[in-house]
Design an enzyme around this catalytic site. Structure first.
Site, mmCIF file in Angstrom:
data_model
loop_
_atom_site.group_PDB
_atom_site.id
_atom_site.type_symbol
_atom_site.label_atom_id
_atom_site.label_comp_id
_atom_site.label_asym_id
_atom_site.label_seq_id
_atom_site.Cartn_x
_atom_site.Cartn_y
_atom_site.Cartn_z
ATOM 1 N N ARG A 16 45.028 21.773 3.763
ATOM 2 C CA ARG A 16 45.409 22.433 2.505
ATOM 3 C C ARG A 16 45.723 21.393 1.414
ATOM 4 O O ARG A 16 44.910 21.139 0.530
ATOM 5 C CB ARG A 16 46.595 23.376 2.765
ATOM 6 C CG ARG A 16 46.864 24.355 1.636
ATOM 7 C CD ARG A 16 47.616 23.778 0.454
ATOM 8 N NE ARG A 16 48.950 23.283 0.805
ATOM 9 C CZ ARG A 16 49.730 22.635 -0.047
ATOM 10 N NH1 ARG A 16 49.337 22.403 -1.287
ATOM 11 N NH2 ARG A 16 50.905 22.182 0.336
ATOM 12 N N ASP A 17 46.876 20.745 1.521
ATOM 13 C CA ASP A 17 47.262 19.792 0.474
ATOM 14 C C ASP A 17 46.258 18.633 0.439
ATOM 15 O O ASP A 17 45.916 18.116 -0.627
ATOM 16 C CB ASP A 17 48.675 19.263 0.760
ATOM 17 C CG ASP A 17 49.429 18.842 -0.491
ATOM 18 O OD1 ASP A 17 48.774 18.527 -1.488
ATOM 19 O OD2 ASP A 17 50.664 18.815 -0.460
ATOM 20 N N HIS A 208 58.890 17.284 2.153
ATOM 21 C CA HIS A 208 57.447 17.185 1.866
ATOM 22 C C HIS A 208 57.267 16.035 0.871
ATOM 23 O O HIS A 208 57.492 16.199 -0.333
ATOM 24 C CB HIS A 208 57.014 18.528 1.266
ATOM 25 C CG HIS A 208 55.592 18.639 0.845
ATOM 26 N ND1 HIS A 208 54.632 19.311 1.581
ATOM 27 C CD2 HIS A 208 54.942 18.207 -0.269
ATOM 28 C CE1 HIS A 208 53.472 19.298 0.937
ATOM 29 N NE2 HIS A 208 53.628 18.618 -0.188
ATOM 30 N N HIS A 210 55.060 13.148 -1.020
ATOM 31 C CA HIS A 210 53.809 12.485 -1.378
ATOM 32 C C HIS A 210 54.116 10.990 -1.417
ATOM 33 O O HIS A 210 55.280 10.578 -1.525
ATOM 34 C CB HIS A 210 53.283 13.030 -2.717
ATOM 35 C CG HIS A 210 52.667 14.391 -2.531
ATOM 36 N ND1 HIS A 210 51.315 14.580 -2.433
ATOM 37 C CD2 HIS A 210 53.226 15.619 -2.370
ATOM 38 C CE1 HIS A 210 51.061 15.862 -2.230
ATOM 39 N NE2 HIS A 210 52.204 16.521 -2.192
ATOM 40 N N CYS A 241 48.395 17.233 -5.804
ATOM 41 C CA CYS A 241 48.334 18.501 -6.538
ATOM 42 C C CYS A 241 47.545 18.271 -7.820
ATOM 43 O O CYS A 241 47.939 17.444 -8.650
ATOM 44 C CB CYS A 241 49.748 18.980 -6.852
ATOM 45 S SG CYS A 241 49.780 20.451 -7.877
ATOM 46 N N ASN A 250 49.701 13.067 0.321
ATOM 47 C CA ASN A 250 50.919 13.208 1.121
ATOM 48 C C ASN A 250 51.106 11.961 1.961
ATOM 49 O O ASN A 250 50.158 11.223 2.223
ATOM 50 C CB ASN A 250 50.774 14.373 2.106
ATOM 51 C CG ASN A 250 50.611 15.702 1.422
ATOM 52 O OD1 ASN A 250 49.501 16.092 1.094
ATOM 53 N ND2 ASN A 250 51.698 16.392 1.210
HETATM 54 P P1 HMG Z 1 46.804 34.126 -13.059
HETATM 55 O O1 HMG Z 1 45.537 33.871 -13.784
HETATM 56 O O2 HMG Z 1 48.070 34.116 -13.835
HETATM 57 O O3 HMG Z 1 46.718 35.463 -12.215
HETATM 58 O O4 HMG Z 1 46.909 33.054 -11.887
HETATM 59 P P2 HMG Z 1 46.686 36.953 -12.666
HETATM 60 O O5 HMG Z 1 47.603 37.687 -11.734
HETATM 61 O O6 HMG Z 1 46.909 37.088 -14.142
HETATM 62 O O7 HMG Z 1 45.168 37.398 -12.347
HETATM 63 C C1 HMG Z 1 44.065 36.892 -13.074
HETATM 64 C C2 HMG Z 1 42.787 37.052 -12.254
HETATM 65 O O8 HMG Z 1 42.891 36.235 -11.088
HETATM 66 C C3 HMG Z 1 42.557 38.485 -11.766
HETATM 67 O O9 HMG Z 1 41.137 38.660 -11.696
HETATM 68 C C4 HMG Z 1 43.102 38.447 -10.369
HETATM 69 O O10 HMG Z 1 42.523 39.421 -9.521
HETATM 70 C C5 HMG Z 1 42.715 37.043 -9.923
HETATM 71 P P3 HMG Z 1 40.368 39.550 -12.784
HETATM 72 O O11 HMG Z 1 41.037 40.905 -12.686
HETATM 73 O O12 HMG Z 1 40.642 38.877 -14.090
HETATM 74 O O13 HMG Z 1 38.957 39.466 -12.321
HETATM 75 N N1 HMG Z 1 43.621 36.536 -8.867
HETATM 76 C C6 HMG Z 1 43.231 36.050 -7.676
HETATM 77 N N2 HMG Z 1 42.013 35.884 -7.124
HETATM 78 C C7 HMG Z 1 41.992 35.383 -5.849
HETATM 79 N N3 HMG Z 1 43.096 35.040 -5.155
HETATM 80 C C8 HMG Z 1 44.322 35.189 -5.702
HETATM 81 C C9 HMG Z 1 44.407 35.719 -7.009
HETATM 82 N N4 HMG Z 1 45.448 35.980 -7.815
HETATM 83 C C10 HMG Z 1 44.962 36.468 -8.938
HETATM 84 N N5 HMG Z 1 45.406 34.856 -4.988
HETATM 85 C C11 HMG Z 1 47.738 32.197 -9.797
HETATM 86 C C12 HMG Z 1 48.061 32.978 -11.063
HETATM 87 C C13 HMG Z 1 49.046 31.909 -9.102
HETATM 88 C C14 HMG Z 1 46.858 33.054 -8.895
HETATM 89 C C15 HMG Z 1 46.979 30.890 -10.184
HETATM 90 O O14 HMG Z 1 47.694 30.213 -11.170
HETATM 91 C C16 HMG Z 1 46.749 30.002 -8.995
HETATM 92 O O15 HMG Z 1 45.916 30.285 -8.164
HETATM 93 N N6 HMG Z 1 47.502 28.861 -8.884
HETATM 94 C C17 HMG Z 1 47.432 28.000 -7.729
HETATM 95 C C18 HMG Z 1 47.473 26.541 -8.093
HETATM 96 C C19 HMG Z 1 47.532 25.705 -6.858
HETATM 97 O O16 HMG Z 1 47.032 26.084 -5.809
HETATM 98 N N7 HMG Z 1 48.165 24.504 -6.947
HETATM 99 C C20 HMG Z 1 48.257 23.592 -5.865
HETATM 100 C C21 HMG Z 1 49.151 24.057 -4.769
HETATM 101 S S1 HMG Z 1 50.884 23.779 -5.063
HETATM 102 C C22 HMG Z 1 51.146 22.175 -4.460
HETATM 103 O O17 HMG Z 1 50.220 21.481 -4.166
HETATM 104 C C23 HMG Z 1 52.553 21.704 -4.265
HETATM 105 C C24 HMG Z 1 52.981 21.695 -2.780
HETATM 106 O O18 HMG Z 1 52.122 20.884 -2.007
HETATM 107 C C25 HMG Z 1 54.414 21.155 -2.646
HETATM 108 C C26 HMG Z 1 54.634 19.830 -3.392
HETATM 109 O O19 HMG Z 1 53.866 18.864 -3.211
HETATM 110 O O20 HMG Z 1 55.620 19.795 -4.137
HETATM 111 C C27 HMG Z 1 52.969 23.107 -2.186
HETATM 112 MG MG MG Z 2 52.179 18.758 -1.876
#
Ligand code: HMG
Ligand code: MG
Length: 299
Positions: A16-17, A208, A210, A241, A250
């Protein structure tokens, strides 16, 4: 500060990450083969993918297929990142054992990462946490940018507490505190854990890190002295990220195992098998992975 733990549990977040920031597409078949290899290394939890918007993280747009087709080892918990109800529905169909919700302490990172204010994130996560719990799943709450934010700078421990309180109140089983930027030094870990462990039992806390500046191993050692015995790591040191500019991978599972086993701390994880799985993904990505232990092995 106390004695070091006898046993440390590693969550492998490489699929994932590790992959979320890779520009090169890793074919679904290769992801499945790799996760199957990881399933036989002795790790007890694998974060296998992410049910986020595929446009936000194209590298993991095959999460559903991966979840459906990996060969399950009954001793392993297969978890995935779940941002909202839609993601939860897909992930439950794909057969997750655990859901990881996520948000940031920093308003700016939260907005860039999940397109919402902190205030508006809470009801979304509350629903996901409660529905995942009703479905019998383990739920981890990732709290990102607990030390530094790429946009807002230093984060004070006092700012981390309200986010942790909310997620625990909504029902998460545990919290994974993220050094998203990989910038923390041990004194920051001490200051945060001084506050956190006054409020919550150490069993609820995962760290967690990095490893952008090579501080993760020192930070893990510091956290272990506070009794923390659960860490996230990524095979070969893959990761980052895309919405945290400047963040590298990480801490490498290989390096964490080298430290822990060298200290006589048990993990149940086989270093040789981790090395084999590192070489497998290194070949597919066509680049040298940053793990120091992997580099030192000369392969
Ligand atoms: P949004 O655009 O605000 O969502 O995204 P929405 O609810 O307004 O929906 C817009 C459209 O997206 C709609 O489609 C939804 O159906 C679709 P439309 O009706 O326009 O055709 N949609 C989806 N489609 C598939 N799967 C879904 C989904 N949700 C909505 N789940 C959202 C909000 C949160 C979904 C978006 O901003 C997003 O996907 N963000 C993820 C970013 C990400 O993955 N970042 C990296 C991970 S975090 C990280 O790495 C940190 C961590 O490791 C810890 C650390 O290191 O600190 C965990
Ligand atoms: Mg992370």
């Amino acid at each position: 500060m106390g004695k070091l733990p006898d046993f440390v549990q590693i969550k492998e977040v490489g699929p994932r990450d590790g992959l979320q920031n890779e520009k090169k597409w890793v074919p679904t078949e290769a992801k499945i083969a790799w996760i199957n290899m990881l399933s036989n290394t002795g790790v007890k939890e694998i974060e296998f993918s992410s049910f986020v918007h595929p446009k936000m993280i194209p590298a993991l747009s095959d999460a559903y297929e991966v979840g459906k087709r990996i060969k399950r080892n009954r001793d392993v918990t297969y978890s995935a990142l779940v941002p909202n109800r839609k993601g939860l529905e897909f992930s439950l169909e794909a057969g997750i054992d655990g859901a990881s919700v996520f948000m940031s302490v920093s308003e700016t990172h939260n907005g860039k990462n999940i397109n919402k204010s902190i205030h508006d994130t809470y009801p979304v996560l509350k629903e996901v946490i409660q529905e995942a719990k009703q479905a019998g799943k383990h739920v981890t709450g990732y709290v990102s940018t607990v030390f530094d934010c790429p946009h807002e700078g230093k984060i004070m421990p006092e700012a981390v507490i309200p986010v942790c309180d909310q997620l625990l109140e909504f029902g998460v089983d545990d919290l994974s505190l993220g050094d998203t930027l990989g910038s923390a030094v041990p004194i920051q870990v001490e200051k945060l854990l001084d506050q956190i462990l006054k409020r919550y039992p150490q069993e609820k806390i995962i760290m967690h890190f990095h490893d952008t500046r090579g501080m993760a191993i020192a930070n893990i050692l510091t956290a272990m002295k506070y009794g923390i015995s659960r860490f996230d790591s990524s095979i070969g040191g893959l990761g980052g990220c895309p919405y945290a500019p400047g963040a590298a991978g990480n801490v490498a599972t290989n390096d964490v195992l080298y430290l822990l086993h060298g200290l006589g701390i048990e993990t149940g994880v086989n270093e040789k098998k981790i090395q084999e799985a590192s070489l497998y993904i290194q070949d597919i990505l066509g680049k040298t992975l940053p793990s120091r232990s992997l580099l030192a092995s000369g392969e």
